[in-house]
Enzyme design. Sequence first.
Site, PDB file in Angstrom:
ATOM      1  N   ALA A 196      11.255  29.635  45.739  1.00  0.00           N
ATOM      2  CA  ALA A 196      10.204  29.477  44.733  1.00  0.00           C
ATOM      3  C   ALA A 196      10.834  28.861  43.491  1.00  0.00           C
ATOM      4  CB  ALA A 196       9.580  30.827  44.408  1.00  0.00           C
TER       5      ALA A 196
ATOM      6  N   VAL B 254      15.192  32.155  44.190  1.00  0.00           N
ATOM      7  CA  VAL B 254      14.815  31.408  42.993  1.00  0.00           C
ATOM      8  C   VAL B 254      15.451  30.016  43.039  1.00  0.00           C
ATOM      9  CG1 VAL B 254      14.874  31.328  40.479  1.00  0.00           C
ATOM     10  CG2 VAL B 254      14.617  33.530  41.662  1.00  0.00           C
ATOM     11  N   LYS B 255      14.599  29.012  42.990  1.00  0.00           N
ATOM     12  CA  LYS B 255      15.037  27.623  43.098  1.00  0.00           C
ATOM     13  C   LYS B 255      15.265  27.069  41.691  1.00  0.00           C
ATOM     14  CE  LYS B 255      13.683  23.683  45.995  1.00  0.00           C
ATOM     15  NZ  LYS B 255      12.540  23.125  46.768  1.00  0.00           N
ATOM     16  N   VAL B 256      16.501  26.678  41.407  1.00  0.00           N
ATOM     17  CA  VAL B 256      16.928  26.321  40.055  1.00  0.00           C
ATOM     18  C   VAL B 256      17.430  24.878  40.039  1.00  0.00           C
ATOM     19  CG1 VAL B 256      18.497  26.915  38.169  1.00  0.00           C
ATOM     20  CG2 VAL B 256      17.600  28.722  39.655  1.00  0.00           C
TER      21      VAL B 256
END
Length: 217
Positions: free
Chosen positions: A60, A86-88
């Site tokens: 996400a 968590v996509k950073v």
Amino acid sequence: MKFFIDTANLDQIREANDLGILDGVTTNPTLMAKEGIKGADAINQHYLTICEMVNGPVSAEVLGTTFEGIVEEGKKLAKIHKNIVVKVPMIKDGIKAIKWFTDNGIQTNCTLVFSAGQAILAAKAGATYVSPFIGRIDDGSWDGVKLIEQIVNIYNSQGWMTEVLAASIRNPLHIVRCAEAGADVCTCPLPSILGLLKHPLTDIGLEQFLKDAKNMQ
């Protein structure tokens, strides 16, 4: 090599999952927009629905670009479901945030990676996954799969545990070449996954088998 599907479309996720080969899902704001998902509450609910469909990681993506913004958004995303990753983005504050997430037990996917140097920084920060965009690299007349191979070799030589997640897959050949290069994960649109099923000799052979079986009756 694990298979993730790169989409926010629930029907496509369900179809890939029904094949029995799906290990996870990746999404991004563009894919959400294609499905008409708007607003934080609707997006979060969509992530939850995906997590309940697939027994595996669901990436996400944060929209913030500052350390504080990425961390706050990432914490909220991580609370949606235990499978959320968590996509950073690969930016300076993104690396700082990945280190914070790592120290606090939150899985991360460092996205928009286009060089081995960027992949080294992501691994040093403790990213769970690093996502080189091989299709976009190919668009610039470079070989995206060669980058996958380079990163895999670096990680293996250094003993880093970050998984190489080949992204921006354009066709079934990309998938095969990424497997050859040692990618840990390949995230693909559904047509690319289904394309692996196809070969004209399979169709010809099956047609002949069915014809012969009918003649035996």
